[in-house]
Design a protein around this motif. Structure first.
Motif, PDB file in Angstrom:
ATOM      1  N   PRO A   1       0.820  -1.208   0.000  1.00 10.79           N
ATOM      2  CA  PRO A   1       0.000   0.000   0.000  1.00 10.79           C
ATOM      3  C   PRO A   1       0.855   1.260   0.000  1.00 10.79           C
ATOM      4  CG  PRO A   1      -0.332  -1.290   2.022  1.00 10.79           C
ATOM      5  CD  PRO A   1       0.652  -2.023   1.199  1.00 10.79           C
ATOM      6  N   VAL A   2       0.366   2.293  -0.656  1.00 12.42           N
ATOM      7  CA  VAL A   2       1.084   3.567  -0.700  1.00 12.42           C
ATOM      8  C   VAL A   2       1.308   4.106   0.710  1.00 12.42           C
ATOM      9  CG1 VAL A   2       0.938   5.974  -1.464  1.00 12.42           C
ATOM     10  CG2 VAL A   2       0.224   4.131  -2.990  1.00 12.42           C
TER      11      VAL A   2
ATOM     12  N   ARG B   1      12.819  -5.391  10.226  1.00 16.78           N
ATOM     13  CA  ARG B   1      11.727  -4.443  10.439  1.00 16.78           C
ATOM     14  C   ARG B   1      10.878  -4.312   9.172  1.00 16.78           C
ATOM     15  NH1 ARG B   1      12.570   1.735  12.304  1.00 16.78           N
ATOM     16  NH2 ARG B   1      14.550   1.314  11.293  1.00 16.78           N
ATOM     17  N   VAL B   2      11.520  -4.312   8.003  1.00 15.33           N
ATOM     18  CA  VAL B   2      10.771  -4.237   6.744  1.00 15.33           C
ATOM     19  C   VAL B   2       9.783  -5.401   6.650  1.00 15.33           C
ATOM     20  CG1 VAL B   2      10.942  -4.453   4.236  1.00 15.33           C
ATOM     21  CG2 VAL B   2      12.506  -2.936   5.453  1.00 15.33           C
ATOM     22  N   PHE B   3      10.261  -6.626   6.926  1.00 13.58           N
ATOM     23  CA  PHE B   3       9.392  -7.797   6.804  1.00 13.58           C
ATOM     24  C   PHE B   3       8.251  -7.743   7.822  1.00 13.58           C
ATOM     25  CE2 PHE B   3      13.100 -10.568   5.017  1.00 13.58           C
ATOM     26  CZ  PHE B   3      13.001  -9.895   3.812  1.00 13.58           C
ATOM     27  N   ARG B   4       8.543  -7.264   9.027  1.00 14.05           N
ATOM     28  CA  ARG B   4       7.474  -7.166  10.043  1.00 14.05           C
ATOM     29  C   ARG B   4       6.415  -6.155   9.614  1.00 14.05           C
ATOM     30  NH1 ARG B   4      12.006  -7.700  13.467  1.00 14.05           N
ATOM     31  NH2 ARG B   4      12.132  -5.450  13.824  1.00 14.05           N
ATOM     32  N   LEU B   5       6.863  -5.033   9.052  1.00 15.29           N
ATOM     33  CA  LEU B   5       5.914  -4.026   8.581  1.00 15.29           C
ATOM     34  C   LEU B   5       5.085  -4.552   7.412  1.00 15.29           C
ATOM     35  CD1 LEU B   5       8.225  -0.878   8.747  1.00 15.29           C
ATOM     36  CD2 LEU B   5       6.105  -1.176  10.026  1.00 15.29           C
ATOM     37  N   VAL B   6       5.730  -5.265   6.506  1.00 12.88           N
ATOM     38  CA  VAL B   6       5.026  -5.825   5.350  1.00 12.88           C
ATOM     39  C   VAL B   6       3.962  -6.823   5.815  1.00 12.88           C
ATOM     40  CG1 VAL B   6       5.333  -7.387   3.381  1.00 12.88           C
ATOM     41  CG2 VAL B   6       6.859  -5.420   3.678  1.00 12.88           C
TER      42      VAL B   6
ATOM     43  N   ALA C   1       0.549  -5.062   5.152  1.00 14.27           N
ATOM     44  CA  ALA C   1       0.150  -5.508   3.808  1.00 14.27           C
ATOM     45  C   ALA C   1      -0.367  -6.936   3.801  1.00 14.27           C
ATOM     46  CB  ALA C   1       1.324  -5.367   2.835  1.00 14.27           C
ATOM     47  N   GLY C   2      -0.303  -7.622   4.961  1.00 13.56           N
ATOM     48  CA  GLY C   2      -0.808  -8.984   5.015  1.00 13.56           C
ATOM     49  C   GLY C   2       0.022  -9.976   4.225  1.00 13.56           C
ATOM     50  N   ILE C   3       1.288  -9.658   4.001  1.00 16.51           N
ATOM     51  CA  ILE C   3       2.187 -10.563   3.279  1.00 16.51           C
ATOM     52  C   ILE C   3       3.010 -11.313   4.319  1.00 16.51           C
ATOM     53  CG2 ILE C   3       4.017 -10.739   1.545  1.00 16.51           C
ATOM     54  CD1 ILE C   3       3.029  -8.105   0.367  1.00 16.51           C
ATOM     55  N   TYR C   4       2.701 -12.575   4.521  1.00 19.68           N
ATOM     56  CA  TYR C   4       3.291 -13.353   5.598  1.00 19.68           C
ATOM     57  C   TYR C   4       4.672 -13.880   5.202  1.00 19.68           C
ATOM     58  CZ  TYR C   4      -1.018 -12.945   8.177  1.00 19.68           C
ATOM     59  OH  TYR C   4      -2.082 -12.432   8.872  1.00 19.68           O
TER      60      TYR C   4
END
Length: 448
Positions: A11-12, A31-36, A40-43
């Motif tokens: 998402p923007v 941190r990037v993966f946790r935020l995603v 964004a619901g990308i597990y």
């Protein structure tokens, strides 16, 4: 690698979140993966599949037990999660330009200068390249150069008023545009003018990173600016860029580098035809800063005298370059005060900085905040607690109006120097105002 569907794009709101931007800038992929995952619901299993990683490796990164450092992995993450290349310090990815905006290449033109090639290869920025190619189809004229010069002057004004963080995408976009124009065959006057404009835009970009205390990025853009100026043998502008790099070196606590850089700047200025007294005065003051950082009192005073002597030779008709117009009398006075302040000569510094502040333009929020915190620290050194806190309180409004990590660092230094006086009424009043105006600056600091 499987192509992410439109519904799986980030998402923007996430891509523009400051936390995500900082995580990408530092390549903190845990941190990037946790935020995603959260936003964004990308597990993790999906992250692994899209980025061509093993699930166990993704899990180790999220848990903080592994870092991802290899460039090919960083590129796979950018492509797999659709994170724009510039957010991760990469060149633009092939998928970032929509197919509808692609254009046919032009006929081959003359080979670009090396400075242009290196600059165009890795510039960050928005998705504007193809649009700018279309814009460049029109014939270039001297009026185009005038318009670009006007926009640069406006950028500097807005940088003083608001800081460079929000300006940077526009400045880099315009830098891309000018670099694109340089790849075409142009008459010599237009090509020279474009090189000068690109050099100034690269310097401004470097300055915005310097003001944000992102010194590595700043140095890269200053170096590009230097190369662009060298391509047209603009020695005065090369001196200007070297002076910027010298100032940055004083902030990095590298006084030896600062002196070497400003000495090189003065050498370039002396070799240039028509270097004006204002330029020489500015360079002498930067030399004074370098000597003061080294603690060399005698050399600092000599450089200050040289700066004032050169400034006294300024005439109304001098052909000053536009980039040195900021170095007026209040700037000369305040820099003199700061040089004395760096040497610990508080009694000499205080009246100079106070006088310059009274004369400084009200719209220069960063300059006023920066110089007011300098004055407050010097007043505190002289035992004038009430005056120091009053001066610092006056600086809070312009500090809040501008986005500048440099100003923030001077505010924090003053706040730390208040520690022994934290329970005094003036200090209590200042901290109360600070928490109201700029709560982030003290969010991690204990209350008295």
């Amino acid at each position: 690698m499987p192509e992410p569907s439109r519904s799986q794009e980030l998402p923007v709101s996430l891509l523009t979140d400051p936390v995500m931007i900082e995580a990408c800038r530092t390549r903190d992929f845990g941190r990037v993966f946790r935020l995603v995952k959260a936003r964004a619901g990308i597990y993790p299993s999906m992250i692994a599949r899209r980025c061509d990683l093993t699930p166990s490796r993704v899990g180790e990164v999220i848990a903080g037990r592994r870092q991802l450092l290899h460039m090919d992995v960083v590129e796979r993450i950018s492509d797999g999660l659709r994170i724009p290349g510039q957010m991760l310090g990469l060149a633009r990815r092939s998928w970032e330009t929509p197919p509808s905006l692609t254009t046919k290449p032009r006929e081959p033109a003359e080979a670009p200068a090396s400075a242009v090639e290196s600059l165009g290869a890795g510039l960050p920025g928005a998705d504007v390249d193809s649009i700018l190619v279309l814009a460049a189809e029109h014939d270039l004229s001297l009026s185009t150069l005038d318009a670009l010069h006007s926009s640069i002057a406006d950028y500097w004004r807005r940088d003083d008023e608001h800081g460079g963080e929000t300006l940077r995408p526009a400045v880099v976009g315009q830098l891309r545009y000018v670099v694109g124009l340089l790849k075409e065959q142009r008459p010599a006057p237009l090509r020279t003018g474009l090189h000068g404009i690109a050099a100034e835009l690269a310097r401004l970009t470097g300055w915005t990173y310097f003001d944000a205390r992102q010194y590595s990025q700043a140095r890269a853009y200053f170096t590009e600016s230097l190369g662009l100026a060298r391509a047209i043998d603009d020695r005065q502008f090369m001196a200007n860029v070297l002076a910027c790099m010298s100032l940055q070196a004083t902030y990095e606590d590298k006084p030896g580098d600062a002196l070497a850089l400003v000495t090189a700047a003065q050498d370039q200025a002396r070799e240039a035809a028509g270097t004006t007294p204002r330029v020489l005065a500015m360079l002498a003051m930067r030399e004074a800063f370098a000597h003061a950082a080294l603690g060399d009192r005698g050399a600092t005073h000599t450089a200050i005298s040289e700066a004032h002597g050169q400034f006294g030779r300024i005439s109304t008709g001098d052909p000053d370059p536009g980039w040195v117009a900021y170095f007026d009398e209040p700037k000369l006075i305040v820099d003199t005060g700061i040089a004395h302040g760096r040497l610990g000569e508080a009694a000499l510094a205080e009246p100079l900085i106070a006088d310059a502040l009274r004369r400084e333009h009200r719209t220069n929020h960063r300059g006023r905040a920066f110089h007011a915190f300098w004055l407050a620290r010097i007043q505190l050194q002289r035992g004038k607690l009430d005056e120091a806190c009053h001066t610092a309180m006056d600086a809070l409004a312009p500090a809040a109006a501008v986005s500048s990590q440099r100003v923030g660092s001077h505010l924090r230094e003053f706040y730390e120097q208040l520690e022994p006086f934290r329970r005094e009424p003036a200090a209590v009043a200042f901290e109360s105002r600070l928490r109201e105006t700029l709560p982030r600056q003290v969010s991690g600091s204990p209350r008295p």
